[in-house]
Write an enzyme that holds these catalytic residues in place. Structure first.
Site, PDB file in Angstrom:
ATOM      1  CB  VAL A   1      -3.040  -8.441 -51.119  1.00  0.00           C
ATOM      2  CG1 VAL A   1      -2.194  -8.147 -52.342  1.00  0.00           C
ATOM      3  CG2 VAL A   1      -2.159  -8.672 -49.897  1.00  0.00           C
ATOM      4  CG  ASP A   2      -6.189  -3.309 -52.645  1.00  0.00           C
ATOM      5  OD1 ASP A   2      -7.134  -4.096 -52.461  1.00  0.00           O
ATOM      6  OD2 ASP A   2      -5.991  -2.287 -51.955  1.00  0.00           O
ATOM      7  CB  ALA A   3      -1.023  -4.286 -56.088  1.00  0.00           C
TER       8      ALA A   3
ATOM      9  CE  LYS B   1      -2.011  -1.990 -62.179  1.00  0.00           C
ATOM     10  NZ  LYS B   1      -2.705  -2.163 -63.422  1.00  0.00           N
TER      11      LYS B   1
ATOM     12  NE  ARG C   1      -6.189  -2.828 -49.454  1.00  0.00           N
ATOM     13  CZ  ARG C   1      -6.912  -3.722 -48.776  1.00  0.00           C
ATOM     14  NH1 ARG C   1      -6.839  -3.803 -47.456  1.00  0.00           N
ATOM     15  NH2 ARG C   1      -7.724  -4.543 -49.420  1.00  0.00           N
TER      16      ARG C   1
END
Ligand code: PLP
Ligand code: CA
Length: 304
Positions: A23-25, A57, A244
């Site tokens: 996961v980016d955000a 993020k 993500r």
């Protein structure tokens, strides 16, 4: 286990490892996840700091329309959390952005049944708002010869939580919609109840929205969670794919549904309105990917 059969499971150290990897955000609901009313939930600050230091993020998505983004930024700062206004998506902001992306004419006006937050966002977006708290003290005279006048240049009615709703506002909003078939009817959100005070739940924006549905026989455009409007809007802003992203929330029918509708992973925290028995009740069909007691479990489990 019964929980696993339901399609969700308590968050484990391995899940956290996987989440942080894939996961980016992270999208966070506010009330019940970050704070309860005006009180920060235990361990939230450190957990957000940890996620930031990992380069994630962070986005904050609240259905509470009573504040604007800049008012929320002040609230976050007063609680010791670093955010920028553009990381905050409130349903008040969503209402103004809905009008903007749909090229609502600047010369038309917007009648507001709701709070200062909506008027503030409308003004920042260059729209003229009417009503709001100012109409809270107005009364109507129900005499046989009374004729209620309204501004014919109103092209949209926005309804959110309004603790000062009265018969004047109901008649104003109703006339705008009934007498102009092209008038937009926008709901910031339809939450049934909210924690206006620490000890009790109170009627939420869904109550005020339902009043206007009742008198106009129209259904609103909902811009807050679980509607996909805010998601589409924030996806345009942040270049992250929903696969993500992880939505963290305390409500099944707004937060978890919002995340699922967009194809995000979902994490339910039990620090707000939903408890384990509601989650596992056979009448509930909204299953998050994971659940845990509170946000700070992410930080606790990463160390295990
Ligand atoms: N609307 C109002 C008026 C509220 O008071 C609350 C929570 O306190 C909400 C909505 C839900 O907000 P959130 O989406 O941050 O949980
Ligand atoms: Ca919430």
């Amino acid at each position: 286990s019964a929980a696993a059969e339901c399609g969700h499971q308590p968050l484990t150290p391995n899940d956290v490892k996987d989440l942080l990897h894939s996961v980016d955000a992270f999208l966070f609901d506010c009330d019940g996840v970050i704070w309860r009313g005006d009180v920060l939930i235990d361990g939230v600050r450190d957990t957000l700091d940890m996620l930031r230091s990992m380069g994630k993020k962070l986005v904050f998505v609240t259905n509470n329309s009573t504040k604007s983004r800049r008012q929320y930024a002040k609230k976050f700062h007063s609680l010791g959390i670093t955010v920028t206004e553009d990381e905050i998506f409130s349903s008040s902001f969503a209402a103004a952005m809905f009008l903007k992306v749909n090229d609502f004419p600047k010369e038309k006006k917007v009648y507001v049944i709701g709070g200062e937050g909506i008027l503030d966002e409308l003004e920042l977006a260059g729209f003229v708002g009417l009503g709001g708290p100012e109409d809270g003290k107005k009364t109507v005279e129900l005499e046989a010869n009374c004729l209620f006048e309204h501004d014919k240049s109103v092209g949209a009615v926005v309804v959110g939580l309004d603790p000062y709703i009265n018969y004047y506002k109901l008649q104003y909003g109703t006339l705008c919609i009934r007498e102009n078939p092209g008038c937009l009817f926008i709901a910031t959100n339809r939450d049934a109840v909210g924690h206006m005070t620490d000890l009790q739940e109170w009627p939420g924006a869904g109550c005020m929205v339902a009043a206007i549905c009742g008198s106009t026989q129209r259904e609103p455009i909902v811009v807050g969670k679980p509607s996909t409007f805010m998601m589409k809007f924030l996806l345009k802003k942040f270049n992250v794919s929903t696969s993500r992203m992880c939505m963290v929330g305390d409500r099944l029918d707004t937060d978890i549904l919002f995340g699922q509708n967009a194809g995000c992973r979902t994490l339910l925290v039990l620090s707000g309105v939903t408890n384990l028995s509601t989650l596992e009740d056979s009448s509930n069909h909204i299953r998050p990917d994971y659940y845990t007691s509170k946000l700070s479990d992410i930080k606790k489990l990463v160390l295990e």
